[in-house]
Every structure is written in C-alpha cells, then in structure tokens.
Scaffold this motif. Structure first.
Motif, PDB file in Angstrom:
ATOM      1  N   LYS A  70      85.171  40.261  27.690  1.00  0.00           N
ATOM      2  CA  LYS A  70      85.196  39.902  26.296  1.00  0.00           C
ATOM      3  C   LYS A  70      85.397  38.483  25.896  1.00  0.00           C
ATOM      4  O   LYS A  70      85.884  38.113  26.747  1.00  0.00           O
ATOM      5  CB  LYS A  70      85.624  40.832  25.986  1.00  0.00           C
ATOM      6  CG  LYS A  70      85.907  42.203  25.168  1.00  0.00           C
ATOM      7  CD  LYS A  70      87.033  43.138  24.274  1.00  0.00           C
ATOM      8  CE  LYS A  70      86.746  44.519  24.642  1.00  0.00           C
ATOM      9  NZ  LYS A  70      87.522  45.279  23.289  1.00  0.00           N
ATOM     10  N   ILE A  71      84.658  37.884  24.958  1.00  0.00           N
ATOM     11  CA  ILE A  71      84.565  36.448  24.272  1.00  0.00           C
ATOM     12  C   ILE A  71      86.229  36.291  23.663  1.00  0.00           C
ATOM     13  O   ILE A  71      85.941  37.575  22.960  1.00  0.00           O
ATOM     14  CB  ILE A  71      83.487  36.378  23.218  1.00  0.00           C
ATOM     15  CG1 ILE A  71      82.171  36.016  25.214  1.00  0.00           C
ATOM     16  CG2 ILE A  71      83.307  34.452  23.509  1.00  0.00           C
ATOM     17  CD1 ILE A  71      80.815  36.007  24.284  1.00  0.00           C
ATOM     18  N   ASP A  72      87.156  36.006  23.950  1.00  0.00           N
ATOM     19  CA  ASP A  72      88.290  35.233  23.294  1.00  0.00           C
ATOM     20  C   ASP A  72      88.239  34.190  23.109  1.00  0.00           C
ATOM     21  O   ASP A  72      88.121  32.712  23.581  1.00  0.00           O
ATOM     22  CB  ASP A  72      89.254  35.515  24.592  1.00  0.00           C
ATOM     23  CG  ASP A  72      90.087  35.635  23.803  1.00  0.00           C
ATOM     24  OD1 ASP A  72      90.605  35.078  22.630  1.00  0.00           O
ATOM     25  OD2 ASP A  72      91.814  36.789  23.811  1.00  0.00           O
ATOM     26  N   LEU A  73      87.855  33.805  21.781  1.00  0.00           N
ATOM     27  CA  LEU A  73      87.991  32.532  20.497  1.00  0.00           C
ATOM     28  C   LEU A  73      89.370  31.811  21.090  1.00  0.00           C
ATOM     29  O   LEU A  73      89.665  31.154  20.400  1.00  0.00           O
ATOM     30  CB  LEU A  73      87.332  33.218  19.647  1.00  0.00           C
ATOM     31  CG  LEU A  73      85.317  33.162  19.588  1.00  0.00           C
ATOM     32  CD1 LEU A  73      85.713  33.392  18.226  1.00  0.00           C
ATOM     33  CD2 LEU A  73      84.663  32.905  20.453  1.00  0.00           C
ATOM     34  N   TYR A  74      90.289  32.725  21.343  1.00  0.00           N
ATOM     35  CA  TYR A  74      91.923  32.270  20.821  1.00  0.00           C
ATOM     36  C   TYR A  74      92.619  31.549  22.168  1.00  0.00           C
ATOM     37  O   TYR A  74      92.959  30.826  22.493  1.00  0.00           O
ATOM     38  CB  TYR A  74      92.087  32.728  20.126  1.00  0.00           C
ATOM     39  CG  TYR A  74      92.506  33.104  18.935  1.00  0.00           C
ATOM     40  CD1 TYR A  74      91.875  32.108  17.449  1.00  0.00           C
ATOM     41  CD2 TYR A  74      91.678  34.778  18.406  1.00  0.00           C
ATOM     42  CE1 TYR A  74      91.091  32.290  16.575  1.00  0.00           C
ATOM     43  CE2 TYR A  74      91.017  34.688  16.997  1.00  0.00           C
ATOM     44  CZ  TYR A  74      90.711  33.400  15.363  1.00  0.00           C
ATOM     45  OH  TYR A  74      90.469  33.787  14.914  1.00  0.00           O
ATOM     46  N   ARG A  75      92.264  32.872  23.029  1.00  0.00           N
ATOM     47  CA  ARG A  75      92.945  32.860  24.332  1.00  0.00           C
ATOM     48  C   ARG A  75      93.797  31.233  25.308  1.00  0.00           C
ATOM     49  O   ARG A  75      94.467  30.928  24.736  1.00  0.00           O
ATOM     50  CB  ARG A  75      92.583  33.870  25.509  1.00  0.00           C
ATOM     51  CG  ARG A  75      94.211  34.227  26.327  1.00  0.00           C
ATOM     52  CD  ARG A  75      93.335  35.554  27.026  1.00  0.00           C
ATOM     53  NE  ARG A  75      93.847  35.230  28.296  1.00  0.00           N
ATOM     54  CZ  ARG A  75      93.527  36.261  28.801  1.00  0.00           C
ATOM     55  NH1 ARG A  75      93.279  37.740  29.021  1.00  0.00           N
ATOM     56  NH2 ARG A  75      94.374  36.510  30.106  1.00  0.00           N
ATOM     57  N   ASN A  76      92.445  30.999  25.473  1.00  0.00           N
ATOM     58  CA  ASN A  76      92.891  29.814  26.902  1.00  0.00           C
ATOM     59  C   ASN A  76      93.666  28.302  25.745  1.00  0.00           C
ATOM     60  O   ASN A  76      94.200  27.833  25.779  1.00  0.00           O
ATOM     61  CB  ASN A  76      91.456  29.436  27.039  1.00  0.00           C
ATOM     62  CG  ASN A  76      91.021  29.888  28.260  1.00  0.00           C
ATOM     63  OD1 ASN A  76      91.890  31.053  28.760  1.00  0.00           O
ATOM     64  ND2 ASN A  76      89.993  30.348  28.649  1.00  0.00           N
ATOM     65  N   VAL A  77      92.120  27.994  24.925  1.00  0.00           N
ATOM     66  CA  VAL A  77      93.210  26.585  23.784  1.00  0.00           C
ATOM     67  C   VAL A  77      94.675  27.382  23.087  1.00  0.00           C
ATOM     68  O   VAL A  77      95.266  26.257  23.561  1.00  0.00           O
ATOM     69  CB  VAL A  77      91.743  26.660  22.591  1.00  0.00           C
ATOM     70  CG1 VAL A  77      92.216  28.176  21.318  1.00  0.00           C
ATOM     71  CG2 VAL A  77      92.196  25.336  21.815  1.00  0.00           C
ATOM     72  N   HIS A  78      94.565  28.200  23.325  1.00  0.00           N
ATOM     73  CA  HIS A  78      96.130  28.744  22.329  1.00  0.00           C
ATOM     74  C   HIS A  78      97.356  28.178  23.562  1.00  0.00           C
ATOM     75  O   HIS A  78      97.985  28.046  23.709  1.00  0.00           O
ATOM     76  CB  HIS A  78      96.418  29.849  21.998  1.00  0.00           C
ATOM     77  CG  HIS A  78      95.881  30.073  20.459  1.00  0.00           C
ATOM     78  ND1 HIS A  78      95.693  31.515  19.873  1.00  0.00           N
ATOM     79  CD2 HIS A  78      94.993  29.323  19.790  1.00  0.00           C
ATOM     80  CE1 HIS A  78      94.721  31.371  18.459  1.00  0.00           C
ATOM     81  NE2 HIS A  78      94.839  29.840  18.892  1.00  0.00           N
ATOM     82  N   MET A  79      96.389  28.590  24.794  1.00  0.00           N
ATOM     83  CA  MET A  79      97.798  28.997  25.748  1.00  0.00           C
ATOM     84  C   MET A  79      97.733  27.144  25.861  1.00  0.00           C
ATOM     85  O   MET A  79      99.488  26.830  26.171  1.00  0.00           O
ATOM     86  CB  MET A  79      97.273  29.028  27.419  1.00  0.00           C
ATOM     87  CG  MET A  79      96.944  31.007  27.304  1.00  0.00           C
ATOM     88  SD  MET A  79      96.518  31.763  28.681  1.00  0.00           S
ATOM     89  CE  MET A  79      97.975  30.910  29.707  1.00  0.00           C
ATOM     90  N   GLY A  80      97.103  26.587  25.689  1.00  0.00           N
ATOM     91  CA  GLY A  80      97.380  25.546  26.233  1.00  0.00           C
ATOM     92  C   GLY A  80      98.027  24.725  25.382  1.00  0.00           C
ATOM     93  O   GLY A  80      99.102  23.658  25.140  1.00  0.00           O
ATOM     94  N   GLN A  81      98.030  25.038  23.715  1.00  0.00           N
ATOM     95  CA  GLN A  81      98.700  24.771  21.769  1.00  0.00           C
ATOM     96  C   GLN A  81     100.429  24.926  22.803  1.00  0.00           C
ATOM     97  O   GLN A  81     101.642  23.495  22.433  1.00  0.00           O
ATOM     98  CB  GLN A  81      98.034  24.708  21.268  1.00  0.00           C
ATOM     99  CG  GLN A  81      96.536  24.537  20.650  1.00  0.00           C
ATOM    100  CD  GLN A  81      96.301  25.437  19.379  1.00  0.00           C
ATOM    101  OE1 GLN A  81      96.488  26.414  19.251  1.00  0.00           O
ATOM    102  NE2 GLN A  81      95.173  24.143  18.457  1.00  0.00           N
ATOM    103  N   ARG A  82     100.463  25.599  22.785  1.00  0.00           N
ATOM    104  CA  ARG A  82     101.800  26.425  23.226  1.00  0.00           C
ATOM    105  C   ARG A  82     102.302  25.832  24.314  1.00  0.00           C
ATOM    106  O   ARG A  82     103.930  24.981  24.354  1.00  0.00           O
ATOM    107  CB  ARG A  82     102.028  27.879  23.833  1.00  0.00           C
ATOM    108  CG  ARG A  82     101.928  29.219  22.854  1.00  0.00           C
ATOM    109  CD  ARG A  82     102.082  30.905  23.462  1.00  0.00           C
ATOM    110  NE  ARG A  82     101.590  31.513  22.466  1.00  0.00           N
ATOM    111  CZ  ARG A  82     100.319  32.268  22.027  1.00  0.00           C
ATOM    112  NH1 ARG A  82     100.032  31.993  22.763  1.00  0.00           N
ATOM    113  NH2 ARG A  82     100.499  33.324  21.657  1.00  0.00           N
ATOM    114  N   ALA A  83     101.926  25.144  25.345  1.00  0.00           N
ATOM    115  CA  ALA A  83     102.534  24.636  26.691  1.00  0.00           C
ATOM    116  C   ALA A  83     102.736  22.897  26.320  1.00  0.00           C
ATOM    117  O   ALA A  83     104.277  22.533  26.117  1.00  0.00           O
ATOM    118  CB  ALA A  83     101.660  24.283  27.346  1.00  0.00           C
ATOM    119  N   ARG A  84     102.095  22.623  24.942  1.00  0.00           N
ATOM    120  CA  ARG A  84     102.436  21.249  24.585  1.00  0.00           C
ATOM    121  C   ARG A  84     103.542  21.253  23.877  1.00  0.00           C
ATOM    122  O   ARG A  84     104.176  20.371  23.518  1.00  0.00           O
ATOM    123  CB  ARG A  84     100.950  21.214  24.528  1.00  0.00           C
ATOM    124  CG  ARG A  84      99.766  20.506  25.521  1.00  0.00           C
ATOM    125  CD  ARG A  84      98.661  19.518  25.231  1.00  0.00           C
ATOM    126  NE  ARG A  84      98.311  18.644  24.412  1.00  0.00           N
ATOM    127  CZ  ARG A  84      98.340  18.592  22.800  1.00  0.00           C
ATOM    128  NH1 ARG A  84      97.904  19.997  22.415  1.00  0.00           N
ATOM    129  NH2 ARG A  84      98.152  17.369  22.715  1.00  0.00           N
TER     130      ARG A  84
END
Length: 231
Positions: free
Chosen positions: A3-17
C-alpha cells in the motif's frame, strides 16, 4: 503490491534525526567557542523543518483526510496545539543559549535539552497518530490512485535540490531493501546523470550503508564516487 504509505519513510528519518540531535545536544561542550551557537542553530533549524513538514502535510494530505475521515483529521489538529507550544518553547530556549553568561551556560544547555525532549515527546505522539489513525483512515476511504496522486503532487512541488535534501534526511534511517528500492527509482529517473545522482543522494549514508546499497543495486562503488556513467 505494498500500500502507498504517505508517512512511514519520512517519519523514520525524522525520528532518527531527532534522537541524534538530543544525544548531541546533551553531550556538547558549550564552554567551547561557537558550540552553543551551533547547537542553538541546529535546534532552530529542526523546528523550522518540522513546521515546514506540517505545512506540506496540510497542503497535500490533510485536505483529503478532512474530506474522507473528519474524525481522524480532528485528532491530528488536537496534536498540533501541543506541538506548536513545544516548538515555541524550544525556539525561546535555543535563542537564549548563545547569549547566556558563561557561568550559567551549562544550565541553559540543559534547559534547551529538556525543551528539545518535550518536542520529541509531543512529536512522537503526533507521528503515531498519523501512522496508526490517519493513514489507515486514508487506506479505508481513498483509492490507491488518489493516494498516488497526493504523493506525485508533493514530489512535483519540490525542486531538484529539495528532493535530494529530502532523500538525504530519510535514507540513513530506512532498512536496506527499502533504501535500495527508493534509490533505484531515483537513479532510473535521472538516467542521463545516474552516477552523479547516486553520489548525491548517498552523502549522508554511513560507509557500511553505502557499500550495502551499491551491492543491492549491483553497481561498483567507484562509479558513484567518480560521478561518471558506467562503462
């Protein structure tokens, strides 16, 4: 097909940073010249980035969410109230740190550290709502074509450099298969500049991450580092 997930990848980057920023701020030696100002600027840059990210979501995602799942949209708006207050408090502490007296700077650093962690606390809760309430609501009430159009519209709104910045922020936090899939698509879309594009998007990866990526993409590392086309 996932499924297209509009949040997942960018949120993972934000958490890490965000986590990295908290560790670095807490351990910084603000008695050294320029360090207090550097840490303050990093915190201010982070709140600016998060505000811009929220604007992007409001522009490209949350109109559709409001139309199809208003209760989920209401829950996100309630999260914004706490977030906005936390951002303001962090900005105030960040601006105060570089001008604090030398004998009070350690306490000012810790006050900024606590303010940053309050932002992280509020932001993590916000991300969780987006990922477990808003995104499932969109899957239930919007088609894949509509979600794809949202993603395409956001991509089209970004300049080339903005797109590269987005990738550099996100890629180090992703698992290798996801990272390779994203980079493959980006490089394929820039076939006439494949080598330089690959080099540009991988600047924030660790050496081990970069080597794994080149292995997954089946390209020699020297190709990207030299910014040239493969033979």
């Amino acid at each position: 097909m996932p499924k297209i997930d509009l949040y997942r990848n960018v949120h993972m980057g934000q958490r890490a940073r965000l986590f990295a920023l908290a560790v670095e701020l807490g351990s910084a030696d603000v008695s050294q010249p320029g360090t207090a100002a550097e840490q303050a600027e990093r915190c201010l840059a982070m709140t600016q980035e998060l505000r811009e990210h929220a604007d992007h979501e409001d522009t490209f995602i949350h109109g559709l969410l409001r139309e199809r799942a208003p209760e989920a949209a209401d829950e996100l708006e309630a999260e914004h109230v706490r977030l906005d207050a936390a951002f303001v408090a962090l900005d105030e502490r960040a601006r105060a740190l570089p001008t604090s007296p030398a004998d009070a700077r350690a306490e000012a650093q810790h006050a900024l550290y606590l303010a940053l962690n309050e932002v992280i606390s509020a932001y993590l809760a916000h991300l969780y709502v987006e990922e477990t309430v808003a995104m499932p609501a969109l899957w239930d009430h919007a088609s894949e074509e509509e979600l794809g159009a949202v993603y395409a519209a956001f991509r089209a709104s970004r300049t080339q450099e903005e797109g590269l910045t987005d990738l550099r922020r996100m890629l180090p936090a992703l698992p290798p298969p996801t990272r390779a899939e994203i980079v493959h698509d980006v490089v394929q879309a820039a076939a006439d500049q494949a080598g330089s594009t690959l080099a540009a998007v991988t600047t924030t990866l660790s050496p081990d991450q970069r080597s794994r990526l080149y292995e997954d993409l089946a390209v020699p590392e020297a190709w990207a580092l030299q910014e040239c086309e493969p033979a």
